[in-house]
Design an enzyme around this catalytic site. Structure first.
Site, PDB file in Angstrom:
ATOM      1  N   GLY A  12       0.782  -1.235   0.000  1.00  0.00           N
ATOM      2  CA  GLY A  12       0.000   0.000   0.000  1.00  0.00           C
ATOM      3  C   GLY A  12       0.809   1.278   0.000  1.00  0.00           C
ATOM      4  O   GLY A  12       0.367   2.300   0.534  1.00  0.00           O
ATOM      5  N   SER A  13       1.978   1.262  -0.655  1.00  0.00           N
ATOM      6  CA  SER A  13       2.782   2.492  -0.631  1.00  0.00           C
ATOM      7  C   SER A  13       2.124   3.615  -1.441  1.00  0.00           C
ATOM      8  O   SER A  13       2.264   4.796  -1.098  1.00  0.00           O
ATOM      9  CB  SER A  13       4.215   2.231  -1.112  1.00  0.00           C
ATOM     10  N   ASN A  14       1.403   3.268  -2.501  1.00  0.00           N
ATOM     11  CA  ASN A  14       0.686   4.319  -3.241  1.00  0.00           C
ATOM     12  C   ASN A  14      -0.457   4.894  -2.404  1.00  0.00           C
ATOM     13  O   ASN A  14      -0.685   6.108  -2.395  1.00  0.00           O
ATOM     14  CB  ASN A  14       0.158   3.761  -4.564  1.00  0.00           C
ATOM     15  N   ARG A  65     -16.385 -15.210  -8.663  1.00  0.00           N
ATOM     16  CA  ARG A  65     -15.896 -13.844  -8.829  1.00  0.00           C
ATOM     17  C   ARG A  65     -17.024 -12.837  -8.607  1.00  0.00           C
ATOM     18  O   ARG A  65     -16.850 -11.799  -7.994  1.00  0.00           O
ATOM     19  CB  ARG A  65     -15.364 -13.727 -10.264  1.00  0.00           C
ATOM     20  N   ILE A  92      -8.884  -9.137 -10.455  1.00  0.00           N
ATOM     21  CA  ILE A  92      -9.608  -8.591 -11.605  1.00  0.00           C
ATOM     22  C   ILE A  92     -11.065  -8.400 -11.191  1.00  0.00           C
ATOM     23  O   ILE A  92     -11.675  -9.303 -10.616  1.00  0.00           O
ATOM     24  CB  ILE A  92      -9.490  -9.546 -12.811  1.00  0.00           C
ATOM     25  N   ASN A 107      -6.993   3.895 -11.425  1.00  0.00           N
ATOM     26  CA  ASN A 107      -6.003   2.855 -11.132  1.00  0.00           C
ATOM     27  C   ASN A 107      -4.625   3.397 -11.482  1.00  0.00           C
ATOM     28  O   ASN A 107      -4.493   4.311 -12.300  1.00  0.00           O
ATOM     29  CB  ASN A 107      -6.289   1.616 -12.001  1.00  0.00           C
ATOM     30  N   HIS A 109      -0.964   1.822 -12.944  1.00  0.00           N
ATOM     31  CA  HIS A 109      -0.367   0.613 -13.513  1.00  0.00           C
ATOM     32  C   HIS A 109       1.100   0.911 -13.829  1.00  0.00           C
ATOM     33  O   HIS A 109       1.410   1.961 -14.397  1.00  0.00           O
ATOM     34  CB  HIS A 109      -1.127   0.222 -14.790  1.00  0.00           C
ATOM     35  N   LEU A 144      -9.120  -4.825 -18.732  1.00  0.00           N
ATOM     36  CA  LEU A 144      -8.032  -4.739 -17.752  1.00  0.00           C
ATOM     37  C   LEU A 144      -6.927  -3.782 -18.201  1.00  0.00           C
ATOM     38  O   LEU A 144      -6.404  -3.898 -19.314  1.00  0.00           O
ATOM     39  CB  LEU A 144      -7.439  -6.148 -17.547  1.00  0.00           C
TER      40      LEU A 144
END
Ligand code: GRF
Length: 208
Positions: A12-14, A65, A92, A107, A109, A144
């Site tokens: 969780g550094s972001n 899911r 996902i 998000n 990436h 995605l």
């Protein structure tokens, strides 16, 4: 005050960078909850120590899911977010979940999208002989690691670089661009038109 909910799976550094920037820079926003799909996600401790609500929705407890997505959506909706963030969330999410938050769902990436969606981005970039790598903040869409690009960082690849050295430098850039992109969102400075995002006051959306 805009209400931000962050989904994590690991350290969780972001998330931490966003929580700190929000508090230090006095955004018109508050991180109201951090949710994880793994009970041992390291970032949960930091969030709890900041007085932020934490929840675990363990994907292993669900047989499909869709059932997991529904439980996660219920947990998210309990915090009535204006903005939902993925920050190292490693599951996902199905189209119904994504559409529920469309336009208020970001998000980060670790690649220069649309190249290298999915996993092992730095290894694949090295194998492809890329001379630059980077990270991308984007709106989440059902496909995605696609979706309108808010901001990118570009990092040079040097001789001798390996997956680890690249990951370290790219991650440091993530900690700059993700908080900035989120700040723009909560300040209402992002305009999304025809699948393209620009900044209403012309701020540079590229960090080199
Ligand atoms: C980051 O590299 C992010 O881009 C990717 O997963 C990593 C998460 O790191 N999606 P952290 O949990 O934020 O430290």
């Amino acid at each position: 005050m805009k209400r931000i909910v962050i989904l994590i799976s690991g350290r969780g550094s972001n998330m931490e960078a966003i929580v700190r920037a929000c508090a230090e820079q006095g955004w018109p926003a508050q991180v109201v909850a951090v949710l994880a799909n793994r009970p041992r996600a390291g970032g949960l401790q930091f969030a709890a120590a900041q007085g932020i609500a934490t929840r675990v929705v363990d994907h292993k407890a669900f047989s499909t899911r869709e059932n997991f997505d529904d439980a996660l959506a219920d947990a998210v909706d309990a915090f009535t977010p204006d903005l939902l963030l993925l920050a190292g969330f490693m599951r996902i999410l199905g189209p119904a979940f994504v559409r529920r938050y469309e336009g208020r769902f970001l998000n980060i990436h670790p690649s220069l999208l649309p190249s290298f969606t999915g996993l092992h981005t730095h290894r694949r970039a090295l194998e492809a002989g890329c001379k630059a790598v980077g990270a991308t903040v984007h709106f989440v869409t059902p496909e995605l690691d696609h979706g309108p690009i808010v901001m990118q960082s570009v990092i040079a690849v040097y001789p001798g670089d390996d997956e680890h050295t690249l990951a370290t430098r790219v991650l440091a850039s993530e900690h700059m661009i993700y908080p900035l992109a989120v700040r723009w969102f909560v300040q209402g400075q992002l305009r999304l038109q025809g699948g393209v995002v620009d900044h209403t006051e012309g701020a540079s959306q590229l960090l080199v």
